[in-house]
Write an enzyme that holds these catalytic residues in place. Structure first.
Site, PDB file in Angstrom:
ATOM      1  N   CYS A 331      62.102  30.161  37.194  1.00  0.00           N
ATOM      2  CA  CYS A 331      60.973  30.637  38.235  1.00  0.00           C
ATOM      3  C   CYS A 331      60.908  29.964  39.488  1.00  0.00           C
ATOM      4  O   CYS A 331      62.047  29.790  40.183  1.00  0.00           O
ATOM      5  CB  CYS A 331      59.572  30.750  37.310  1.00  0.00           C
ATOM      6  N   HIS A 429      60.051  33.593  32.241  1.00  0.00           N
ATOM      7  CA  HIS A 429      59.450  32.641  31.247  1.00  0.00           C
ATOM      8  C   HIS A 429      59.677  32.964  29.843  1.00  0.00           C
ATOM      9  O   HIS A 429      59.820  33.960  29.494  1.00  0.00           O
ATOM     10  CB  HIS A 429      57.930  32.435  31.592  1.00  0.00           C
TER      11      HIS A 429
END
Length: 486
Positions: A331, A429
């Site tokens: 991310c 994630h």
């Protein structure tokens, strides 16, 4: 419909874990249970079934109830971006950015949104277990409060106060809370719980009785230190161990960024017998023996990129890559690995464009929109399965000819990987939660995975917590209190 609220004598007294355990306990008894937290402050967020985001603690509590998480379970989420400002998320969507002082003045305006979520959530269920935030003893924050008594009183929800005996001073914490509360707030508290007790609880009998005598509240139990809680994802970065965990031969290092987010990505690695996971604190070098360095997610990519450089970690990472070590960005960490990060609209702070670390040919542009979605797919190289979620601002453009890291179920691609395969990044994630995906990464490092699905590990821990709470908490008295809710 019954409802009860667990408030604490302070932050990190174990409210989130107790709520999760009680949710599973009463769910296992056949009740329809839902968790609720009026206001949460955390950069560890989860994507919900209705396409928003909430604190990960409430997503865990939903799992404990064996129900999908929804935005009504945590209607107000505050995500700190700096020491003085934060992103405000209401009903799962970004409302805007506010300085801390401004939010303190305006948070009372959100009480309507909180009560609306609570009203929707309680329809058709047997029990709602509410978690407070911080402590009602912070009476300086009482005006405009929506997290503790400012919610409990208008909603008519009785309160059980939780004290943490492990940190010491629990008698003073509980009795002192009673002293500083005004009488109307104190009247909402119907009982207390002692949490995190180590040793023989009979040694605390006199203290337990003294708390009851001085407060007039009923004691509902002394909960022991619950080792199973370590199997659950933590919500606050303050609880991260900065020491190495595990005794495996393969070292994986994660620098602890100042606004680190969704750090439960690494929980599955904690349990791998072949891994030594090092959460590197600020001011400490990244271990030279690391086989893999992971730059984690962050709520403030540009600011944390500057923070990373200020610690000298960019130099450590450069040396690590020269030695042939592997590097992964997740991310915000993926965005940092690129050549540039542009924020022309000031999404994260002042409008600016900065140079990335330059390990991948990708460029990121921040825009006002936010990606919130659950995803599944496979690795492009070895076909290893994964399931996870995306939660980020910004769009990353990958240079033509760059190999992607992951293929999503819809046929699209995510991430990028260097030609030699040693540097990679992606937005996903939860990548290590699936055993096949984790095993593939560890195989590259010369380690063998335990093959356990992280979701199964967490689910088993919730059942263990529920069994312990059933033994140490007066659950019938707790239900009796909950049935007095308006």
């Amino acid at each position: 419909m019954a409802s009860v609220m667990l408030q604490g004598t302070g932050s990190d007294v174990g409210k989130s874990v107790l709520v999760a355990g009680l949710c599973r306990l009463f769910t296992n008894r056949g009740l329809t249970v839902r968790p609720f937290k009026p206001q949460n402050m955390s950069n560890n967020a989860a994507v919900t079934a209705d396409g928003g985001e909430i604190g990960r603690a409430q997503a865990l509590q939903a799992l404990a109830c064996r129900t999908p998480p929804t935005t009504d379970m945590n209607p107000v989420l505050i995500k700190p971006q700096s020491d003085t400002g934060a992103q405000v998320v209401v009903h799962g969507r970004v409302l805007g950015q506010l300085r801390a002082a401004d939010y303190q003045q305006r948070k009372g305006e959100l009480l309507g949104a909180v009560l609306a979520s609570y009203a929707r959530l309680r329809v058709g269920v047997d029990l709602v277990i509410v978690e407070g935030a911080g402590s009602p003893a912070e009476i300086n924050l009482r005006p405009g409060d929506i997290a503790n008594m400012g919610f409990a009183r208008p909603a008519g929800v009785p309160v059980v106060l939780v004290g943490d005996i492990d940190r010491g001073g629990v008698i003073a914490a509980l009795v002192g809370t009673r002293v500083v509360l005004d009488n109307d707030d104190a009247a909402m508290i119907r009982g207390f719980l002692i949490n995190k007790f180590r040793g023989d609880p009979r040694l605390f009998d006199d203290g337990y009785a003294e708390i009851a005598r001085r407060t007039g509240w009923s004691g509902l139990g002394v909960v022991p230190w619950l080792a199973a809680a370590r199997q659950l994802p933590a919500e606050d970065a303050v609880v991260l161990d900065t020491a190495a965990r595990g005794g495996g031969a393969v070292t994986i290092a994660v620098p602890m960024l100042s606004r680190i987010a969704n750090f439960d990505d690494f929980d599955p690695l904690l349990h791998e017998p072949g891994v030594r996971l090092v959460m590197v604190p600020p001011g400490q070098p990244i271990p030279a023996d690391a086989a893999l360095v992971i730059i984690p997610g962050t709520k403030a990519t540009i600011a944390d990129l500057a923070f990373l450089r200020a610690q000298g970690w960019d130099i450590d990472i450069a040396a690590h890559v020269r030695r042939g070590g592997r590097l992964l960005g997740i991310c915000g960490g993926y965005q940092m690995l690129g050549t540039s990060i542009a924020d022309p609209q000031g999404v994260e702070g002042a409008p600016e464009t900065v140079a990335g670390l330059g390990y991948l040919p990708v460029e990121t542009l921040f825009t006002g929109d936010k990606t919130l979605t659950e995803v599944t797919g496979t690795s492009v190289g070895d076909g290893a399965t994964f399931d996870g979620y995306e939660i980020h601002s910004g769009r990353t453009v990958v240079a033509p000819g760059t190999a992607p890291l992951l293929r999503l179920k819809d046929g699209s691609f995510d991430g990028a990987i260097s030609p030699d395969g040693r540097v990679a990044g992606c937005y996903i994630h939860g990548l290590f939660g699936h055993p096949a995906q984790r095993a593939a990464w560890l195989a590259q490092l010369g380690a063998v995975s335990d093959g356990i699905d992280q979701s199964q590990r967490v689910d088993a821990a919730l059942d263990t917590l529920a069994a312990a709470l059933a033994e140490h908490v007066d659950t019938e008295a707790l239900l009796a209190i909950a049935r007095t809710a308006a």
